[in-house]
Every structure is written in C-alpha cells, then in structure tokens.
Design a protein around this motif. Structure first.
Motif, PDB file in Angstrom:
ATOM      1  N   SER A   1      29.237   8.197  36.768  1.00 45.37           N
ATOM      2  CA  SER A   1      28.931   7.013  36.217  1.00 45.37           C
ATOM      3  C   SER A   1      29.605   5.918  37.138  1.00 45.37           C
ATOM      4  O   SER A   1      29.030   4.813  37.415  1.00 45.37           O
ATOM      5  CB  SER A   1      29.494   6.772  34.809  1.00 45.37           C
ATOM      6  N   LEU A   2      30.725   6.139  37.823  1.00 46.16           N
ATOM      7  CA  LEU A   2      31.352   5.229  38.508  1.00 46.16           C
ATOM      8  C   LEU A   2      30.566   5.107  40.012  1.00 46.16           C
ATOM      9  O   LEU A   2      30.511   4.090  40.412  1.00 46.16           O
ATOM     10  CB  LEU A   2      32.941   5.750  38.868  1.00 46.16           C
ATOM     11  N   PHE A   3      30.086   6.185  40.621  1.00 48.15           N
ATOM     12  CA  PHE A   3      29.301   6.268  41.742  1.00 48.15           C
ATOM     13  C   PHE A   3      28.103   5.427  41.510  1.00 48.15           C
ATOM     14  O   PHE A   3      27.663   4.430  42.392  1.00 48.15           O
ATOM     15  CB  PHE A   3      28.843   7.682  41.844  1.00 48.15           C
ATOM     16  N   GLN A   4      27.358   5.536  40.326  1.00 46.92           N
ATOM     17  CA  GLN A   4      26.302   4.618  40.142  1.00 46.92           C
ATOM     18  C   GLN A   4      26.717   3.057  39.796  1.00 46.92           C
ATOM     19  O   GLN A   4      25.858   2.250  40.322  1.00 46.92           O
ATOM     20  CB  GLN A   4      25.687   5.163  38.831  1.00 46.92           C
ATOM     21  N   ALA A   5      27.808   2.748  39.262  1.00 46.67           N
ATOM     22  CA  ALA A   5      28.281   1.395  39.077  1.00 46.67           C
ATOM     23  C   ALA A   5      28.464   0.944  40.363  1.00 46.67           C
ATOM     24  O   ALA A   5      27.923  -0.184  40.919  1.00 46.67           O
ATOM     25  CB  ALA A   5      29.238   1.409  38.281  1.00 46.67           C
ATOM     26  N   ILE A   6      29.115   1.629  41.285  1.00 43.49           N
ATOM     27  CA  ILE A   6      29.270   1.152  42.711  1.00 43.49           C
ATOM     28  C   ILE A   6      28.001   0.937  43.574  1.00 43.49           C
ATOM     29  O   ILE A   6      28.034  -0.118  44.065  1.00 43.49           O
ATOM     30  CB  ILE A   6      30.429   2.083  43.398  1.00 43.49           C
ATOM     31  N   ALA A   7      27.182   1.683  43.341  1.00 47.19           N
ATOM     32  CA  ALA A   7      26.071   1.744  44.350  1.00 47.19           C
ATOM     33  C   ALA A   7      25.044   0.789  43.824  1.00 47.19           C
ATOM     34  O   ALA A   7      24.302   0.258  44.691  1.00 47.19           O
ATOM     35  CB  ALA A   7      25.373   3.180  44.207  1.00 47.19           C
ATOM     36  N   THR A   8      25.097   0.219  42.556  1.00 45.16           N
ATOM     37  CA  THR A   8      24.314  -0.941  42.422  1.00 45.16           C
ATOM     38  C   THR A   8      24.646  -2.260  42.135  1.00 45.16           C
ATOM     39  O   THR A   8      24.069  -3.350  41.599  1.00 45.16           O
ATOM     40  CB  THR A   8      23.641  -0.380  41.009  1.00 45.16           C
ATOM     41  N   ALA A   9      26.148  -2.381  42.575  1.00 49.45           N
ATOM     42  CA  ALA A   9      26.766  -3.596  42.502  1.00 49.45           C
ATOM     43  C   ALA A   9      26.251  -4.609  43.283  1.00 49.45           C
ATOM     44  O   ALA A   9      25.879  -4.490  44.451  1.00 49.45           O
ATOM     45  CB  ALA A   9      28.432  -3.375  43.117  1.00 49.45           C
ATOM     46  N   PRO A  10      25.831  -5.935  42.937  1.00 50.58           N
ATOM     47  CA  PRO A  10      25.134  -6.874  43.687  1.00 50.58           C
ATOM     48  C   PRO A  10      25.859  -7.739  44.443  1.00 50.58           C
ATOM     49  O   PRO A  10      25.255  -8.264  45.654  1.00 50.58           O
ATOM     50  CB  PRO A  10      24.429  -7.778  42.520  1.00 50.58           C
ATOM     51  N   THR A  11      27.200  -7.704  44.374  1.00 50.98           N
ATOM     52  CA  THR A  11      28.025  -8.482  45.145  1.00 50.98           C
ATOM     53  C   THR A  11      29.484  -7.891  45.523  1.00 50.98           C
ATOM     54  O   THR A  11      29.732  -6.822  44.563  1.00 50.98           O
ATOM     55  CB  THR A  11      28.540  -9.755  44.469  1.00 50.98           C
ATOM     56  N   GLU A  12      30.335  -8.429  46.313  1.00 51.57           N
ATOM     57  CA  GLU A  12      31.602  -7.839  46.335  1.00 51.57           C
ATOM     58  C   GLU A  12      32.536  -7.949  45.295  1.00 51.57           C
ATOM     59  O   GLU A  12      33.206  -7.057  44.733  1.00 51.57           O
ATOM     60  CB  GLU A  12      32.147  -8.171  47.649  1.00 51.57           C
ATOM     61  N   GLN A  13      32.289  -9.101  44.539  1.00 54.13           N
ATOM     62  CA  GLN A  13      32.988  -9.444  43.368  1.00 54.13           C
ATOM     63  C   GLN A  13      32.830  -8.268  42.281  1.00 54.13           C
ATOM     64  O   GLN A  13      33.544  -7.648  41.509  1.00 54.13           O
ATOM     65  CB  GLN A  13      32.921 -10.764  42.882  1.00 54.13           C
ATOM     66  N   ALA A  14      31.548  -8.034  42.116  1.00 51.61           N
ATOM     67  CA  ALA A  14      30.973  -7.060  41.169  1.00 51.61           C
ATOM     68  C   ALA A  14      31.652  -5.795  41.587  1.00 51.61           C
ATOM     69  O   ALA A  14      31.733  -4.832  40.688  1.00 51.61           O
ATOM     70  CB  ALA A  14      29.521  -7.317  41.006  1.00 51.61           C
ATOM     71  N   LEU A  15      31.755  -5.534  42.897  1.00 54.95           N
ATOM     72  CA  LEU A  15      31.749  -3.993  43.301  1.00 54.95           C
ATOM     73  C   LEU A  15      33.383  -3.909  42.950  1.00 54.95           C
ATOM     74  O   LEU A  15      33.649  -2.940  42.343  1.00 54.95           O
ATOM     75  CB  LEU A  15      31.941  -4.121  44.758  1.00 54.95           C
ATOM     76  N   ARG A  16      34.019  -4.987  43.234  1.00 56.91           N
ATOM     77  CA  ARG A  16      35.668  -4.817  42.748  1.00 56.91           C
ATOM     78  C   ARG A  16      35.781  -4.684  41.174  1.00 56.91           C
ATOM     79  O   ARG A  16      36.789  -3.762  40.588  1.00 56.91           O
ATOM     80  CB  ARG A  16      36.345  -6.188  43.189  1.00 56.91           C
ATOM     81  N   HIS A  17      35.198  -5.438  40.592  1.00 55.89           N
ATOM     82  CA  HIS A  17      35.238  -5.310  38.960  1.00 55.89           C
ATOM     83  C   HIS A  17      34.955  -3.856  38.583  1.00 55.89           C
ATOM     84  O   HIS A  17      35.266  -3.408  37.616  1.00 55.89           O
ATOM     85  CB  HIS A  17      34.347  -6.450  38.342  1.00 55.89           C
ATOM     86  N   ARG A  18      33.633  -3.524  39.017  1.00 54.64           N
ATOM     87  CA  ARG A  18      33.141  -2.239  38.667  1.00 54.64           C
ATOM     88  C   ARG A  18      34.097  -1.107  39.015  1.00 54.64           C
ATOM     89  O   ARG A  18      34.157   0.000  38.204  1.00 54.64           O
ATOM     90  CB  ARG A  18      31.735  -1.960  39.042  1.00 54.64           C
ATOM     91  N   PHE A  19      34.982  -1.105  40.201  1.00 54.99           N
ATOM     92  CA  PHE A  19      35.893  -0.034  40.706  1.00 54.99           C
ATOM     93  C   PHE A  19      36.877  -0.051  39.599  1.00 54.99           C
ATOM     94  O   PHE A  19      37.339   0.710  39.058  1.00 54.99           O
ATOM     95  CB  PHE A  19      36.070  -0.379  41.887  1.00 54.99           C
ATOM     96  N   MET A  20      37.509  -1.364  39.388  1.00 56.46           N
ATOM     97  CA  MET A  20      38.785  -1.836  38.598  1.00 56.46           C
ATOM     98  C   MET A  20      38.417  -0.968  37.172  1.00 56.46           C
ATOM     99  O   MET A  20      39.226  -0.232  36.323  1.00 56.46           O
ATOM    100  CB  MET A  20      39.057  -2.957  38.346  1.00 56.46           C
ATOM    101  N   ASP A  21      36.980  -1.425  36.518  1.00 51.69           N
ATOM    102  CA  ASP A  21      37.047  -0.985  35.216  1.00 51.69           C
ATOM    103  C   ASP A  21      36.690   0.510  35.145  1.00 51.69           C
ATOM    104  O   ASP A  21      36.981   1.339  34.381  1.00 51.69           O
ATOM    105  CB  ASP A  21      35.621  -1.528  34.752  1.00 51.69           C
ATOM    106  N   GLY A  22      35.893   1.096  36.358  1.00 51.69           N
ATOM    107  CA  GLY A  22      35.276   2.368  36.352  1.00 51.69           C
ATOM    108  C   GLY A  22      36.315   3.539  36.517  1.00 51.69           C
ATOM    109  O   GLY A  22      36.210   4.673  35.862  1.00 51.69           O
TER     110      GLY A  22
END
Length: 238
Positions: free
Chosen positions: A7-28
């Motif tokens: 699920s984390l892989f999927q969240a990272i792969a679909t992040a539309p911006t760097e900010q979203a990428l950071r947030h998805r990593f932190m939450d995931g």
C-alpha cells in the motif's frame, strides 16, 4: 512482504507532488517499521537541505542534528558511501552505539535505543534520506527491516526522479521563449487579461495576442491555462 508495504508503494508511486510524496511516506510508514520516531530529509539540486518532515522529535532535535549530529553520524556516513540502508549495529562494534558521539551529543536525550537510515538516490548521488529510531526497551532493526527499507527507498527514488523531470522539461521549453514572452507568461499566470498585460508592458493588446500565439506554438499548447500548467515549475521562482 506485508500488504501494508505494498500500500505504501502504491501511495508513493501515485504522489502528484513532492509535498504529497513526503506526506504519504510519513503517514504510510507509521505502522510498518515499528519505529517510534521517523523522518524524511530532501535535498535540492545544489545539495542543500530543502525540506524536513519528522514525527516524534522536536524542532530542537532537528536543529541539533543538523548542527552537530549530521557530521558525526556513523550510519549516515555508511549510507552516503554505499547508497544502501544501514542501522547502528552494521557500522559500529558491539556496544559501540552508546559510546558514539552521535548518541552522546544528540540521541541520548531522545532515548534513541536503535536507529536506521536509508538513501534516496538520483543521478548517482544522494538527494535525500529517511530516518527511523526506536526508543526504550525495543529490539534492534534487523536484516528484514533493512530489506524492506531498501525497497521503500527504491520507490521513493524513482518517484522523486519522475516528479522532478517536468521541471527539467520546462527549463528546455523556457529556453525557447524570449525575455518579453517570459514576462507575458508571468502576467498570464497572475490572471491578467490581454489588455491589462498590454498596459503593464506598454505594448498594444494586439501585440500581446500575437505574442501568445507564438508562445502557444513554441510550447505546443492551445490555451492559456495549459501554458501556465506547463511552466508551473518555472514561473514565479523569485
């Protein structure tokens, strides 16, 4: 490998911006690596710290780590050299963690019993790191943790490279525009009409219209909004 990691892989792969990428990593990662504290550090294209997101530690600790800890961090030195994840037991002799300068000057106060760091790599060099810490009477990170972190870091590296690619493409597009056309693009991005742009630049409304036609052809777009979107990583940098 657990479903939560996929699920984390999927969240990272679909992040539309760097900010979203950071947030998805932190939450995931919050329920996966068994860490009490974690964070992601990203560098800009000049190898300067661009952003820091942390959970479980204070701003004071981040400042102290940047001022003192980074230069004496044995795990980070390993990660920098080998571009591979590591924890304290890999790089230090048995019992060496609490004798290390990093522990005594930064981590003791935070009760960091174990630490683990992973690399985010781009174009052959480090462009970021992820950090984990376990506190109190907790088990050390192990080989499976390292393997899982390596997989996560691979996904982070690939996603970050993809997110930064449009900025490179936009730079090449921007080079085809004249200085006047760049001025016009900035004013369009601010929402000005052709008449308002003409008044701002002391040119006729028709001159603005013709300039926009040329810019659309150069940028291979057909509308003002499409042009602004294509140049979004370039405009307003000041």
């Amino acid at each position: 490998m657990g479903s939560s990691l996929h699920s984390l892989f999927q969240a990272i792969a679909t992040a539309p911006t760097e900010q979203a990428l950071r947030h998805r990593f932190m939450d995931g990662v919050s329920n996966y690596f068994g860490a009490n504290r974690w964070g992601i550090y990203l560098l800009n294209d000049k190898d300067q710290l661009a952003s820091v997101d942390v959970e479980g530690v204070s701003d004071r600790f981040v400042e102290q780590y940047e001022k003192i800890g980074r230069s004496v961090d044995p795990v980070l030195k390993y990660v920098l050299e080998y571009h591979a994840p590591a924890h304290e037991a890999i790089v230090l002799p048995a019992g060496g963690w609490k004798q290390s300068e990093l522990y005594q000057r930064c981590c003791a106060e935070q009760d960091h019993e174990h630490i683990m760091t992973g690399p985010i790599v781009g174009r052959g060099h480090l462009i970021g790191t992820v950090h984990f810490a376990r506190v109190g009477e907790t088990p050390a990170f192990n080989a499976q943790d390292l393997a899982n972190l390596g997989a996560v870091c691979t996904h982070l590296s690939a996603c970050l490279a993809e997110l930064r690619r449009p900025a490179i493409a936009s730079n090449s597009k921007l080079n085809c525009l004249t200085a006047r056309e760049i001025q016009i693009a900035n004013l369009v991005a601010q929402g000005l009409t052709n008449a308002e742009i003409g008044a701002e630049l002391w040119i006729t409304q028709n001159s603005v219209k013709q300039a926009l036609k040329r810019m659309f052809r150069k940028l291979e777009v057909s509308a003002r909004t499409e042009m602004v979107a294509k140049l979004r990583d370039i405009l307003w940098r000041d």
